[in-house]
Motif scaffolding. Structure first.
Motif, PDB file in Angstrom:
ATOM      1  N   VAL A  40      46.183  83.510  82.435  1.00 46.95           N
ATOM      2  CA  VAL A  40      46.934  82.285  82.756  1.00 46.95           C
ATOM      3  C   VAL A  40      45.996  81.232  83.333  1.00 46.95           C
ATOM      4  N   PHE A  41      45.177  81.626  84.296  1.00 43.54           N
ATOM      5  CA  PHE A  41      44.229  80.685  84.898  1.00 43.54           C
ATOM      6  C   PHE A  41      43.239  80.153  83.861  1.00 43.54           C
ATOM      7  N   ALA A  42      42.753  81.041  83.002  1.00 43.70           N
ATOM      8  CA  ALA A  42      41.774  80.642  81.989  1.00 43.70           C
ATOM      9  C   ALA A  42      42.360  79.592  81.054  1.00 43.70           C
ATOM     10  N   LEU A  43      43.581  79.831  80.571  1.00 41.47           N
ATOM     11  CA  LEU A  43      44.199  78.902  79.630  1.00 41.47           C
ATOM     12  C   LEU A  43      44.549  77.572  80.297  1.00 41.47           C
ATOM     13  N   VAL A  44      45.022  77.617  81.538  1.00 37.79           N
ATOM     14  CA  VAL A  44      45.375  76.375  82.245  1.00 37.79           C
ATOM     15  C   VAL A  44      44.124  75.542  82.521  1.00 37.79           C
ATOM     16  N   ILE A  45      43.093  76.187  83.083  1.00 38.42           N
ATOM     17  CA  ILE A  45      41.852  75.471  83.381  1.00 38.42           C
ATOM     18  C   ILE A  45      41.196  74.995  82.090  1.00 38.42           C
ATOM     19  N   GLY A  46      41.216  75.865  81.074  1.00 32.67           N
ATOM     20  CA  GLY A  46      40.653  75.485  79.779  1.00 32.67           C
ATOM     21  C   GLY A  46      41.354  74.281  79.194  1.00 32.67           C
ATOM     22  N   ALA A  47      42.689  74.240  79.303  1.00 32.88           N
ATOM     23  CA  ALA A  47      43.460  73.108  78.784  1.00 32.88           C
ATOM     24  C   ALA A  47      43.126  71.820  79.525  1.00 32.88           C
ATOM     25  N   PRO A  97      37.310  75.708  76.505  1.00 32.89           N
ATOM     26  CA  PRO A  97      36.697  75.901  77.831  1.00 32.89           C
ATOM     27  C   PRO A  97      37.266  77.083  78.598  1.00 32.89           C
ATOM     28  N   ALA A  98      38.411  77.615  78.157  1.00 37.62           N
ATOM     29  CA  ALA A  98      38.982  78.805  78.792  1.00 37.62           C
ATOM     30  C   ALA A  98      38.015  79.983  78.727  1.00 37.62           C
ATOM     31  N   LEU A  99      37.133  79.984  77.734  1.00 38.42           N
ATOM     32  CA  LEU A  99      36.158  81.070  77.595  1.00 38.42           C
ATOM     33  C   LEU A  99      35.172  81.115  78.761  1.00 38.42           C
ATOM     34  N   LEU A 100      35.010  79.982  79.453  1.00 42.61           N
ATOM     35  CA  LEU A 100      34.078  79.925  80.582  1.00 42.61           C
ATOM     36  C   LEU A 100      34.661  80.579  81.833  1.00 42.61           C
ATOM     37  N   VAL A 101      35.991  80.660  81.917  1.00 43.29           N
ATOM     38  CA  VAL A 101      36.641  81.151  83.135  1.00 43.29           C
ATOM     39  C   VAL A 101      36.338  82.614  83.422  1.00 43.29           C
ATOM     40  N   PRO A 102      36.485  83.540  82.442  1.00 39.84           N
ATOM     41  CA  PRO A 102      36.137  84.934  82.752  1.00 39.84           C
ATOM     42  C   PRO A 102      34.671  85.123  83.106  1.00 39.84           C
ATOM     43  N   VAL A 103      33.802  84.292  82.530  1.00 40.87           N
ATOM     44  CA  VAL A 103      32.374  84.356  82.878  1.00 40.87           C
ATOM     45  C   VAL A 103      32.175  83.932  84.321  1.00 40.87           C
ATOM     46  N   ALA A 104      32.806  82.803  84.705  1.00 43.04           N
ATOM     47  CA  ALA A 104      32.690  82.309  86.081  1.00 43.04           C
ATOM     48  C   ALA A 104      33.320  83.292  87.067  1.00 43.04           C
ATOM     49  N   TYR A 105      34.435  83.895  86.676  1.00 39.99           N
ATOM     50  CA  TYR A 105      35.117  84.863  87.540  1.00 39.99           C
ATOM     51  C   TYR A 105      34.239  86.082  87.806  1.00 39.99           C
ATOM     52  N   THR A 106      33.606  86.599  86.760  1.00 41.36           N
ATOM     53  CA  THR A 106      32.740  87.768  86.898  1.00 41.36           C
ATOM     54  C   THR A 106      31.509  87.442  87.738  1.00 41.36           C
ATOM     55  N   LEU A 107      30.935  86.252  87.531  1.00 42.10           N
ATOM     56  CA  LEU A 107      29.801  85.829  88.347  1.00 42.10           C
ATOM     57  C   LEU A 107      30.187  85.724  89.807  1.00 42.10           C
ATOM     58  N   GLY A 108      31.393  85.203  90.061  1.00 47.09           N
ATOM     59  CA  GLY A 108      31.872  85.087  91.443  1.00 47.09           C
ATOM     60  C   GLY A 108      32.010  86.444  92.097  1.00 47.09           C
TER      61      GLY A 108
END
Length: 241
Positions: free
Chosen positions: A72-79, A226-237
């Motif tokens: 949900v977060f990935a799609l919202v932020i990506g949008a 851009p939603a594809l960047l969210v799981p990458v950023a989440y894992t880095l965090g």
């Protein structure tokens, strides 16, 4: 030879597109429409199966899901990011320019074929993982398998949507080529969790491509990239904190 996987993958897309165009000549317009719908239906289930493979877990005799909140977060932020940049419009513009270069001004399906095929063959873990393996170890196996899959996919797209699908070879070559080129810098930071997240979110976006093919353009899939960047950023965090 570094980059051989992407070269073979690009050639497979071109060859698949050429076969699709050749088959299309003898196909009635009604059958082309049916092929487009069939391709859309298949794409939806490819996306669903990829997402479920990452979401479903089995423990203590029952199934459960994971990653729903992240999705949900990935799609919202990506949008939000995608609409701000308006990737969808830029991709359409690129498709229109390619259509003019190919002198296909009267081809109403050119842009749809280009955008749909590009999103399907470029989104997904195989493109990322295969390009990383190609760049770091020279292992082309993953991209060779992907080349076979893309050959079939683009052949079907080209038979139903026309020449535009063949031009998806251009962004594919650039996308995978750049990942391979910078693999030495990227690979140390790409964990299994990141790749799993990319595959998960990417599969949902592929499902969106299938919906557009089946029901017309109802989802701006490119604006969700851009939603594809969210799981990458989440894992880095998680790694940092």
């Amino acid at each position: 030879m570094r980059g051989l996987g992407t070269i073979v993958n690009t050639l497979a897309v071109l060859l698949g597109g050429a076969f699709g165009l050749w088959f299309r000549r003898g196909i009635k317009e009604s059958l082309q429409e049916s092929l487009q719908k069939a391709c859309g239906l298949a794409t939806i289930f490819i996306g669903i199966s990829g997402a479920m493979a990452e979401m479903l877990t089995y423990a203590e005799g029952k199934f459960s899901t994971k990653g729903t909140l992240l999705l949900v977060f990935a799609l919202v932020i990506g949008a939000l990011i995608g609409e701000w940049i308006d990737i969808d419009r830029r991709l359409d513009i690129l498709g229109e320019k390619l259509k003019q270069l190919a002198r296909r001004g009267n081809d109403s399906k050119f842009v749809d074929g280009f955008v749909s095929a590009t999103l399907v063959i470029c989104i997904g873990a195989m493109a990322v993982v295969g390009s990383l393996q190609d760049g770091i170890t020279g292992d082309h196996a993953t991209l060779f398998v992907k080349a076979l899959l893309d050959f079939v996919i683009v052949m079907v797209f080209a038979s139903s949507l026309g020449l535009g699908a063949l031009f998806s070879a251009i962004p594919l070559a650039i996308y995978q080529g750049l990942i391979t080129l910078f693999a030495v810098l990227i690979a140390p930071y790409m964990t299994d969790a990141m790749i799993s997240g990319l595959s998960f979110v990417g599969s949902v976006l592929i499902c969106g491509v299938g919906i557009n093919l089946l029901f017309g353009k109802t989802v701006k899939v490119a604006n969700l990239l851009p939603a594809l960047l969210v799981p990458v950023a989440y894992t880095l965090g998680q790694m940092i904190f």
